[in-house]
Motif scaffolding. Structure first.
Motif, mmCIF file in Angstrom:
data_model
loop_
_atom_site.group_PDB
_atom_site.id
_atom_site.type_symbol
_atom_site.label_atom_id
_atom_site.label_comp_id
_atom_site.label_asym_id
_atom_site.label_seq_id
_atom_site.Cartn_x
_atom_site.Cartn_y
_atom_site.Cartn_z
ATOM 1 N N LEU A 1 0.822 -1.208 0.000
ATOM 2 C CA LEU A 1 0.000 0.000 0.000
ATOM 3 C C LEU A 1 0.859 1.262 0.000
ATOM 4 O O LEU A 1 0.598 2.186 0.769
ATOM 5 C CB LEU A 1 -0.893 0.030 1.257
ATOM 6 C CG LEU A 1 -1.801 -1.166 1.512
ATOM 7 C CD1 LEU A 1 -2.409 -1.068 2.900
ATOM 8 C CD2 LEU A 1 -2.884 -1.214 0.463
ATOM 9 N N PRO A 2 1.886 1.366 -0.847
ATOM 10 C CA PRO A 2 2.759 2.535 -0.737
ATOM 11 C C PRO A 2 2.029 3.852 -0.944
ATOM 12 O O PRO A 2 2.375 4.866 -0.339
ATOM 13 C CB PRO A 2 3.807 2.294 -1.839
ATOM 14 C CG PRO A 2 3.147 1.353 -2.802
ATOM 15 C CD PRO A 2 2.269 0.481 -1.953
ATOM 16 N N GLU A 3 0.987 3.861 -1.781
ATOM 17 C CA GLU A 3 0.265 5.110 -2.046
ATOM 18 C C GLU A 3 -0.456 5.608 -0.793
ATOM 19 O O GLU A 3 -0.582 6.818 -0.583
ATOM 20 C CB GLU A 3 -0.756 4.906 -3.172
ATOM 21 C CG GLU A 3 -0.157 4.490 -4.499
ATOM 22 C CD GLU A 3 0.046 2.986 -4.620
ATOM 23 O OE1 GLU A 3 -0.236 2.265 -3.632
ATOM 24 O OE2 GLU A 3 0.478 2.534 -5.683
ATOM 25 N N LEU A 4 -0.941 4.682 0.030
ATOM 26 C CA LEU A 4 -1.686 5.078 1.222
ATOM 27 C C LEU A 4 -0.802 5.219 2.456
ATOM 28 O O LEU A 4 -1.064 6.034 3.323
ATOM 29 C CB LEU A 4 -2.800 4.067 1.507
ATOM 30 C CG LEU A 4 -4.055 4.174 0.648
ATOM 31 C CD1 LEU A 4 -4.998 3.018 0.951
ATOM 32 C CD2 LEU A 4 -4.767 5.497 0.874
ATOM 33 N N VAL A 5 0.241 4.409 2.551
ATOM 34 C CA VAL A 5 1.035 4.381 3.771
ATOM 35 C C VAL A 5 1.909 5.618 3.906
ATOM 36 O O VAL A 5 2.097 6.131 5.008
ATOM 37 C CB VAL A 5 1.890 3.103 3.824
ATOM 38 C CG1 VAL A 5 2.887 3.155 4.973
ATOM 39 C CG2 VAL A 5 0.994 1.879 3.987
ATOM 40 N N MET B 1 -5.261 -2.428 6.065
ATOM 41 C CA MET B 1 -5.853 -3.004 4.853
ATOM 42 C C MET B 1 -7.360 -2.740 4.811
ATOM 43 O O MET B 1 -7.929 -2.475 3.746
ATOM 44 C CB MET B 1 -5.578 -4.505 4.803
ATOM 45 C CG MET B 1 -4.110 -4.871 4.616
ATOM 46 S SD MET B 1 -3.446 -4.410 2.998
ATOM 47 C CE MET B 1 -4.227 -5.654 1.964
ATOM 48 N N ARG B 2 -8.018 -2.807 5.952
ATOM 49 C CA ARG B 2 -9.463 -2.509 5.991
ATOM 50 C C ARG B 2 -9.721 -1.035 5.678
ATOM 51 O O ARG B 2 -10.686 -0.695 4.992
ATOM 52 C CB ARG B 2 -10.045 -2.882 7.352
ATOM 53 C CG ARG B 2 -10.059 -4.376 7.622
ATOM 54 C CD ARG B 2 -10.977 -4.723 8.774
ATOM 55 N NE ARG B 2 -10.956 -6.149 9.066
ATOM 56 C CZ ARG B 2 -11.635 -7.070 8.391
ATOM 57 N NH1 ARG B 2 -12.379 -6.707 7.356
ATOM 58 N NH2 ARG B 2 -11.571 -8.344 8.726
ATOM 59 N N ILE B 3 -8.842 -0.162 6.166
ATOM 60 C CA ILE B 3 -8.978 1.257 5.834
ATOM 61 C C ILE B 3 -8.733 1.459 4.342
ATOM 62 O O ILE B 3 -9.440 2.232 3.675
ATOM 63 C CB ILE B 3 -8.015 2.108 6.676
ATOM 64 C CG1 ILE B 3 -8.378 2.011 8.169
ATOM 65 C CG2 ILE B 3 -8.059 3.562 6.232
ATOM 66 C CD1 ILE B 3 -7.376 2.695 9.081
ATOM 67 N N ALA B 4 -7.738 0.760 3.809
ATOM 68 C CA ALA B 4 -7.434 0.896 2.386
ATOM 69 C C ALA B 4 -8.622 0.485 1.526
ATOM 70 O O ALA B 4 -8.833 1.030 0.437
ATOM 71 C CB ALA B 4 -6.215 0.049 2.027
ATOM 72 N N ALA B 5 -9.409 -0.459 2.026
ATOM 73 C CA ALA B 5 -10.578 -0.907 1.266
ATOM 74 C C ALA B 5 -11.626 0.190 1.131
ATOM 75 O O ALA B 5 -12.495 0.121 0.252
ATOM 76 C CB ALA B 5 -11.194 -2.131 1.936
ATOM 77 N N LEU B 6 -11.567 1.220 1.982
ATOM 78 C CA LEU B 6 -12.503 2.338 1.892
ATOM 79 C C LEU B 6 -12.141 3.300 0.773
ATOM 80 O O LEU B 6 -12.974 4.087 0.332
ATOM 81 C CB LEU B 6 -12.530 3.116 3.219
ATOM 82 C CG LEU B 6 -12.929 2.342 4.465
ATOM 83 C CD1 LEU B 6 -12.767 3.229 5.692
ATOM 84 C CD2 LEU B 6 -14.354 1.830 4.366
ATOM 85 N N ALA B 7 -10.875 3.273 0.357
ATOM 86 C CA ALA B 7 -10.406 4.192 -0.683
ATOM 87 C C ALA B 7 -10.540 3.539 -2.049
ATOM 88 O O ALA B 7 -10.572 2.317 -2.167
ATOM 89 C CB ALA B 7 -8.943 4.567 -0.422
ATOM 90 N N PRO B 8 -10.632 4.339 -3.096
ATOM 91 C CA PRO B 8 -10.674 3.760 -4.444
ATOM 92 C C PRO B 8 -9.440 2.909 -4.700
ATOM 93 O O PRO B 8 -8.339 3.244 -4.250
ATOM 94 C CB PRO B 8 -10.695 4.994 -5.358
ATOM 95 C CG PRO B 8 -11.159 6.121 -4.493
ATOM 96 C CD PRO B 8 -10.685 5.813 -3.110
ATOM 97 N N ALA B 9 -9.602 1.805 -5.388
ATOM 98 C CA ALA B 9 -8.472 0.935 -5.700
ATOM 99 C C ALA B 9 -7.455 1.696 -6.546
ATOM 100 O O ALA B 9 -7.830 2.347 -7.527
ATOM 101 C CB ALA B 9 -8.952 -0.304 -6.444
ATOM 102 N N PRO B 10 -6.172 1.666 -6.172
ATOM 103 C CA PRO B 10 -5.169 2.399 -6.958
ATOM 104 C C PRO B 10 -5.020 1.820 -8.352
ATOM 105 O O PRO B 10 -5.091 0.596 -8.554
ATOM 106 C CB PRO B 10 -3.886 2.215 -6.145
ATOM 107 C CG PRO B 10 -4.107 0.976 -5.346
ATOM 108 C CD PRO B 10 -5.579 0.949 -5.043
ATOM 109 N N ARG B 11 -4.845 2.705 -9.322
ATOM 110 C CA ARG B 11 -4.603 2.249 -10.687
ATOM 111 C C ARG B 11 -3.144 1.825 -10.826
ATOM 112 O O ARG B 11 -2.285 2.274 -10.073
ATOM 113 C CB ARG B 11 -4.941 3.364 -11.669
ATOM 114 C CG ARG B 11 -6.411 3.775 -11.631
ATOM 115 C CD ARG B 11 -6.694 4.883 -12.616
ATOM 116 N NE ARG B 11 -5.912 6.075 -12.328
ATOM 117 C CZ ARG B 11 -5.942 7.186 -13.051
ATOM 118 N NH1 ARG B 11 -6.717 7.259 -14.117
ATOM 119 N NH2 ARG B 11 -5.207 8.227 -12.716
ATOM 120 N N ARG B 12 -2.872 0.974 -11.801
ATOM 121 C CA ARG B 12 -1.530 0.421 -11.929
ATOM 122 C C ARG B 12 -0.972 0.606 -13.337
ATOM 123 O O ARG B 12 -0.213 -0.225 -13.818
ATOM 124 C CB ARG B 12 -1.554 -1.073 -11.575
ATOM 125 C CG ARG B 12 -1.886 -1.361 -10.117
ATOM 126 C CD ARG B 12 -0.798 -0.839 -9.213
ATOM 127 N NE ARG B 12 -1.074 -1.122 -7.802
ATOM 128 C CZ ARG B 12 -0.301 -0.719 -6.790
ATOM 129 N NH1 ARG B 12 0.786 -0.008 -7.053
ATOM 130 N NH2 ARG B 12 -0.612 -1.010 -5.553
#
Length: 289
Positions: A92-96, A148-159
């Protein structure tokens, strides 16, 4: 920097906000801070963006970010603070690490139930096992699940290749924020200025130069808010040899002079803002202070 975990004595700390010795002045922390509002209504400032909070509001502050606690009567929250070093590796580098990543949500339904349960269990385990090798491992993995549960609240990062390149730029900016030339970052990332600029426009709608300047301005705000350094020294710390150049840059990026920004914080650390929602599920829309 303040270590919120240090207030409680362990690399992972869990406490009620009302029990922590925090005032209304800006506080910079080297830890992750996850706050789940449990009572009352108020505000919380994170990197000079003010969020309206009510029971169930979730705020995630990353290391290096500046917190401004509203201090409203009857406002309380469960606060988890933990060192980045305790976390296992997360995809989760974009969120962390990104200070411009989503930071505030209002979870609902099963998402809310799961996050409340995770935070409550971490608090229990910190009391039961904190300070032991077993507890360190247990808490590290529990925190990873929570994030990870918090990350699930955010839009999935594009790759896409452009997204990955701008993710690398963001990480370079966190590693070293003094450089302001796009050429320097393009060289570090082994791409051309044109490629970096096109990727930035595609991913963010802003040029690479704008992203770099945005991050430098944020660092300037952090230093101005949490130190007593003269403005000229703040500028030199960020690579501006001439104070006038720093003043012009800061005014262009923020609409205020460095001195005006610092004085305004001291007069009114956390302005009140109305509660708003964004189009993103579960995420609150902030107002920039």
């Amino acid at each position: 920097m303040v270590s919120f975990g240090g207030l409680i004595g362990d690399p992972v700390g869990a406490a009620r906000l009302s029990d922590l010795p925090v005032g209304r002045s800006p506080v910079q922390t080297a830890n992750h801070v996850v706050m789940l509002v449990s009572a009352g209504q108020g505000t919380h400032g994170l990197d000079f963006v003010t969020y309206a909070c009510r029971p169930g509001t979730l705020v995630w502050g990353r290391p290096g970010q500046v917190h401004q606690f509203g201090g409203q009567a009857g406002f309380d929250a469960t606060v988890l603070a933990f060192s980045p070093a305790v976390l296992p590796e997360l995809p989760l580098p974009e969120l962390v690490a990104d200070p411009f990543a989503p930071a505030c949500w209002q979870p609902a339904g099963e998402d809310e139930d799961a996050i409340v349960a995770e935070i409550a269990q971490i608090g229990v385990d910190q009391v039961r096992y904190g300070g032991t090798p077993f507890g360190t491992t247990l808490l590290a993995h529990s925190l990873a699940v929570l994030l990870m549960r918090i990350a699930a609240l955010a839009p999935a990062p594009r790759r896409s290749p452009a997204d990955l390149l701008i993710g690398q730029l963001r990480r370079e900016l966190e590693r070293e924020v003094r450089h302001r030339r796009v050429e320097d970052y393009a060289e570090q990332l082994r791409c051309s200025v044109r490629t970096l600029t096109r990727a930035s426009l595609a991913v963010t709608g802003r040029s690479a130069k704008q992203l770099i300047d945005e991050r430098v301005a944020l660092e300037a705000k952090r230093v101005l808010a949490t130190s007593s350094l003269p403005v000229s020294d703040v500028g030199r710390q960020l690579g501006f040899e001439e104070p006038t150049n720093f003043g012009r840059f800061f005014a262009r990026e923020t609409g205020q002079s460095p001195g005006t920004f610092r004085a305004a914080l001291r007069r009114s650390p956390v302005p009140r803002v109305p509660h708003q929602r964004s189009a993103l599920p579960g995420r609150l829309t902030p107002r920039t202070a």
